[in-house]
Scaffold this active site. Structure first.
Site, PDB file in Angstrom:
ATOM      1  N   GLY A  50       1.011  -1.098   0.327  1.00 14.42           N
ATOM      2  CA  GLY A  50      -0.098  -0.088   0.161  1.00 14.42           C
ATOM      3  C   GLY A  50       1.169   1.455  -0.070  1.00 14.42           C
ATOM      4  CB  SER A  52       5.431   2.898   3.813  1.00 16.59           C
ATOM      5  OG  SER A  52       5.873   3.848   3.108  1.00 16.59           O
ATOM      6  CB  CYS A  82       5.271  -3.701  -1.437  1.00 16.74           C
ATOM      7  SG  CYS A  82       5.791  -2.910  -2.845  1.00 16.74           S
ATOM      8  NE  ARG A 111       8.247   5.532   1.363  1.00 11.81           N
ATOM      9  CZ  ARG A 111       7.726   6.639   0.957  1.00 11.81           C
ATOM     10  NH1 ARG A 111       8.038   7.658   1.414  1.00 11.81           N
ATOM     11  NH2 ARG A 111       6.250   6.217   0.458  1.00 11.81           N
ATOM     12  CB  ILE A 140       3.286  -1.785  -7.156  1.00 14.92           C
ATOM     13  CG1 ILE A 140       2.874  -3.145  -8.721  1.00 14.92           C
ATOM     14  CG2 ILE A 140       2.609  -0.858  -7.847  1.00 14.92           C
ATOM     15  CD1 ILE A 140       1.369  -3.747  -7.765  1.00 14.92           C
ATOM     16  CG  HIS A 181       2.710  -5.996  -4.257  1.00 14.59           C
ATOM     17  ND1 HIS A 181       2.404  -5.662  -2.672  1.00 14.59           N
ATOM     18  CD2 HIS A 181       3.791  -5.467  -4.404  1.00 14.59           C
ATOM     19  CE1 HIS A 181       2.006  -4.545  -3.267  1.00 14.59           C
ATOM     20  NE2 HIS A 181       3.042  -4.383  -4.246  1.00 14.59           N
ATOM     21  CD  GLU A 183      -0.013  -9.094  -1.561  1.00  6.97           C
ATOM     22  OE1 GLU A 183       1.167  -9.806  -1.349  1.00  6.97           O
ATOM     23  OE2 GLU A 183       0.875  -7.577  -2.426  1.00  6.97           O
TER      24      GLU A 183
HETATM   25  N1  GLN Z   1       5.445   3.436  -2.955  1.00  8.66           N
HETATM   26  C1  GLN Z   1       4.932   2.202  -1.946  1.00  8.66           C
HETATM   27  C2  GLN Z   1       5.571   3.003   0.197  1.00  8.66           C
HETATM   28  O1  GLN Z   1       6.846   3.824  -0.048  1.00  8.66           O
HETATM   29  C3  GLN Z   1       4.979   1.441  -1.245  1.00  8.66           C
HETATM   30  C4  GLN Z   1       4.214   0.331  -2.664  1.00  8.66           C
HETATM   31  C5  GLN Z   1       3.571  -0.749  -2.833  1.00  8.66           C
HETATM   32  O2  GLN Z   1       2.938  -1.560  -1.486  1.00  8.66           O
HETATM   33  N2  GLN Z   1       3.354  -1.175  -3.529  1.00  8.66           N
HETATM   34  O3  GLN Z   1       4.709   2.760   1.183  1.00  8.66           O
END
Ligand code: GLN
Length: 214
Positions: A50, A52, A82, A111, A140, A181, A183
């Site tokens: 998601g 962070s 992620c 990140r 992603i 990911h 999932e």
């Molecule tokens: N770029 C997101 C972050 O910094 C992480 C992306 C992801 O969980 N797909 O939290």
């Protein structure tokens, strides 16, 4: 088979449903965690992908930040994918100072290391301890791990392309993190690996948490 232990999925933001169904497919008892009392009743936790900083922010708001940190330090098994990997890092580069990670794994994570959303990609990743073909990993806006400390074990690196050699899967005892990911792919091997880790750890910390001991 794995239904004597309960695995929570931190359900503040991110791809919660996908983790819940991957765990259910592994025959694990899984449920969402949004409040401290729900955290107290799980034996392990998945922190989903998601955003962070948003997850960290909401964890503070929902009174979950310190309790999660305590459970991590108390030995609760946690798997972060992620954004979840970022939140398990001891040190985050390109993060926000006021949105700290939970920490737990002795690693430095960067990140958005691979680039922005358009740079999301898929690549094969071989993971130590997981048999069979390399994992078809979906990244992603993913982080990568710049460095691990002596306690942390590198489980997987990108094997081809521009990012070849980058560390994207790490384990430190009861803590597991992937930059990708699983999932989202239908390949259950990472979740199965985590369920097995949880099974081997037993109900570590949950009795203490239930008794209100910190
Ligand atoms: N770029 C997101 C972050 O910094 C992480 C992306 C992801 O969980 N797909 O939290």
């Amino acid at each position: 088979m794995n239904r004597d232990l309960t695995i929570g999925v931190l359900a503040l933001q991110g791809d919660v449903r996908e983790h819940l169904s991957a765990l259910a497919e592994c025959d694990a008892l899984a449920r969402p965690v949004r409040r401290p009392s729900e955290l107290d009743s799980v034996d392990a936790l998945v922190i989903p992908g998601g955003e962070s900083t948003t997850i960290s922010n909401l964890a503070i708001e929902f009174g979950l930040f310190e309790p999660i940190k305590k459970r991590i330090n108390g030995g609760m098994p946690v798997y972060g994918s992620c954004a979840g990997m970022i939140l398990l890092a001891g040190t985050v580069l390109d993060g926000r100072e006021d949105r700290p990670p939970f920490g737990g794994i002795d690693m430095i994570v960067r990140r958005n290391a691979f680039g922005r959303q358009v740079d999301s990609f898929e690549a094969p990743v071989g993971i130590d301890g997981i048999d069979g073909a390399p994992f078809h990993a979906v990244f992603i806006r993913a982080p990568w791990v710049e460095e691990v400390g002596p306690e942390a074990q590198v489980l997987g690196r990108v094997t081809s392309g521009a990012a070849a050699g980058r560390i994207v899967a790490v384990r430190q005892g009861h803590l597991l993190a992937t930059a990708f990911h699983p999932e989202l792919t239908g390949d259950l091997r990472v979740h199965e690996y985590f369920v097995e880790l949880v099974r081997q750890s037993g109900s570590h910390g949950v009795e203490m948490a239930r008794a209100g001991v910190s």
